[in-house]
Design a protein around this motif. Structure first.
Motif, mmCIF file in Angstrom:
data_model
loop_
_atom_site.group_PDB
_atom_site.id
_atom_site.type_symbol
_atom_site.label_atom_id
_atom_site.label_comp_id
_atom_site.label_asym_id
_atom_site.label_seq_id
_atom_site.Cartn_x
_atom_site.Cartn_y
_atom_site.Cartn_z
ATOM 1 N N VAL A 39 41.359 -22.518 -21.904
ATOM 2 C CA VAL A 39 40.165 -23.219 -21.424
ATOM 3 C C VAL A 39 40.572 -24.405 -20.543
ATOM 4 O O VAL A 39 40.009 -24.628 -19.461
ATOM 5 N N ARG B 206 29.577 -26.532 -18.631
ATOM 6 C CA ARG B 206 29.273 -25.686 -19.785
ATOM 7 C C ARG B 206 28.084 -24.775 -19.498
ATOM 8 O O ARG B 206 28.095 -23.595 -19.861
ATOM 9 N N TRP C 62 29.226 -21.887 -17.320
ATOM 10 C CA TRP C 62 30.027 -20.894 -18.034
ATOM 11 C C TRP C 62 29.164 -20.069 -18.986
ATOM 12 O O TRP C 62 29.435 -18.886 -19.202
ATOM 13 N N HIS D 139 32.698 -18.047 -20.877
ATOM 14 C CA HIS D 139 33.151 -18.483 -22.197
ATOM 15 C C HIS D 139 33.526 -17.324 -23.109
ATOM 16 O O HIS D 139 34.266 -17.513 -24.085
ATOM 17 N N ALA E 63 31.878 -21.730 -29.977
ATOM 18 C CA ALA E 63 31.212 -22.431 -28.879
ATOM 19 C C ALA E 63 31.544 -23.917 -28.864
ATOM 20 O O ALA E 63 31.882 -24.484 -27.827
ATOM 21 N N TRP F 245 35.255 -24.726 -27.522
ATOM 22 C CA TRP F 245 35.545 -24.719 -26.083
ATOM 23 C C TRP F 245 34.705 -25.747 -25.334
ATOM 24 O O TRP F 245 35.137 -26.281 -24.303
ATOM 25 N N LYS F 246 33.524 -26.099 -25.859
ATOM 26 C CA LYS F 246 32.724 -27.138 -25.205
ATOM 27 C C LYS F 246 33.389 -28.502 -25.313
ATOM 28 O O LYS F 246 33.430 -29.268 -24.348
#
Length: 471
Positions: free
Chosen positions: A30, A54, A57, A63, A70, A73-74
């Motif tokens: 990421v 975000r 994606w 993502h 979730a 990666w955010k």
């Protein structure tokens, strides 16, 4: 003010550590994607925030290919965007120095600064060339970190009074429980760093909650000079952190010997590989050329140096309401090219630690930190202002006929520099030298005439020292 604290895992299960390593590896992808898209010149001027990234994606399905939860990666996107912004700001500082060297015209300099600040420098040839020089194409090398939001983990204490930290894993609603070696539960957003089979939990706390922040400062005004045999020397002649030089020297000698042995083993492994004995080369690399023990020794050394420097700064603030020091964040280019052994002993990174300690401790304990221009403070006498000769820890002043302790002399000069009306913080060093030389010449003209000859006395009265009458 926030300060960072670190908690370490204790006897972590290898299976849990492997799961965390896999999660950190995926989150590293990421970060790489963020740096690839927005961490280079092509991403300048996009004006995107982490929330907008975000949303993009989520809309285009980017993502999905990372294979992490979730929130994980955010948070990584937010952290990577902050790193990119910091990297860009650091490059702009270098370009600002280049602008100052290029032109003295006020209007042109203002135009360049405005263009640089607004991220419109791509159309300016000089700014674009400088930014390409100092801000190279972004590349992520962080594949061992996990950022956990404050509301996504929990802590608990078991029957044996051990503290456990539960963080999200790769699967929904399945937490990875980490035993910690501390009784203080971390708070806020966490940063998990995986190193050598151990998890480091980095978190921030309010500096006002620390016991050292509740200690009052002194009431004096003290100048300090950074040394190498000790961390600091104040203008009262008192050294602080006297063990720093011993720590630096012993570590330098240890590194020299260790690197010599590792180089010999690496040569043996390479020779074995060339002869076809790959099993021997592999054994040497696995058992003798690893980095786990080396990294732990380096971490312990850095922690010891930081402890010595912070303790020295606390001792200074204990007696001072105002601390006068040079700006240790500035770069100083030496005239001589030093060897590797000397560079290890000088340990230039400790300059940054000293600057951080002065800033943090002064702010937390209510002491004022004043930065001054330190040009020639170690080369002039604090009594008469004349240029002298420094030899090691001794400063020889010929006009005074006195040998001063060099660091004490520099600390007194730094203290006097705080009230100097002619030398500002950013006065160029050549102008500082001219000012000091003119002061010395004017001081000499006020001295009584040593020669009793009437003709020489009359000539000196009619024609004073020309350098004192210069610009």
């Amino acid at each position: 003010m926030k300060v960072t604290r670190i908690a370490y895992s204790a006897r972590l299960n290898p299976g849990k550590y492997a799961a965390l390593v896999e999660q950190a590896r995926r989150l590293g992808r990421v970060r790489s994607e963020m740096w690839q898209r927005y961490g280079s010149i092509n991403g300048v001027g996009a004006g995107l925030r982490d929330r907008q990234v975000r949303d993009r994606w989520l809309a285009d399905g980017t993502h999905v290919r990372f294979g992490v939860l979730a929130n994980a990666w955010k948070e990584t996107v937010r952290d990577a965007m902050a790193d990119i912004a910091a990297n860009l700001a650091a490059a702009k500082v270098e370009v600002q120095w280049a602008i100052g060297r290029r032109t003295n015209a006020g209007a042109e300099r203002k135009r360049m600064f405005t263009t640089l600040r607004a991220d419109q420098w791509a159309s300016d040839p000089f700014l674009a060339r400088q930014m390409r020089k100092h801000w190279k194409r972004g590349r992520n090398r962080t594949h061992d970190q996990i950022v956990v939001c404050a509301d996504k983990y929990n802590t608990a204490v078991d029957g044996q009074s051990r503290l456990w930290l539960a963080v999200p894993g790769l699967e929904p609603r399945k937490m990875v429980k980490i035993p910690l070696s501390t009784a203080v539960a971390p708070t806020g957003t966490l940063r998990l760093i995986l190193r050598g089979g151990r998890v480091e939990v980095h978190y921030q706390i309010d500096a006002a909650e620390m016991r050292s922040s509740q200690r009052p400062c002194g009431d004096a005004t003290v100048g300090v000079d950074k040394g190498y045999t000790e961390a600091l020397t104040d203008s009262d002649g008192q050294p602080h952190g006297v063990q720093l030089g011993v720590v630096l020297s012993s570590e330098s000698d240890r590194l020299k010997e260790r690197n010599r042995r590792r180089a010999k083993l690496r040569s043996i492994a390479n020779t074995a590989a060339l002869r076809g004995n790959h099993a021997k080369a592999h054994r040497i690399k696995v058992n003798n050329l690893g980095t786990v023990k080396r990294d732990r020794q380096a971490a312990r050394y850095r922690a010891r140096v930081r402890t010595e420097i912070f303790t020295a700064v606390h001792e200074v603030v204990e007696k001072a309401a105002t601390v006068v020091a040079e700006d240790l964040t500035k770069r100083f280019a030496g005239r001589k090219t030093l060897g590797k052994n000397i560079n290890r002993r000088l340990a230039g990174w400790t300059k940054g630690v000293t600057a951080e300690a002065l800033r943090n401790v002064s702010e937390r304990r209510g002491s004022a930190l004043v930065h001054v221009n330190a040009a020639y403070t170690s080369q002039t006498c604090h009594r008469c202002g004349a240029f002298g000769r420094r030899s090691g820890d001794r400063f020889h002043c010929t006009p005074c006929g006195v040998v001063w302790q060099a660091d004490v002399n520099a600390a007194i000069n730094i203290l006097h520099r705080a009230g100097d009306p002619d030398i500002a913080l950013h006065t160029p060093h050549h102008k500082v030298k001219q000012i000091l030389q003119d002061r010395t010449d004017r001081h000499r003209t006020r001295l009584p005439v040593q020669d009793s000859s009437p003709a020489i006395a009359e000539r000196r009265a009619n024609y004073p020292n020309r350098s004192a009458m210069s610009n």
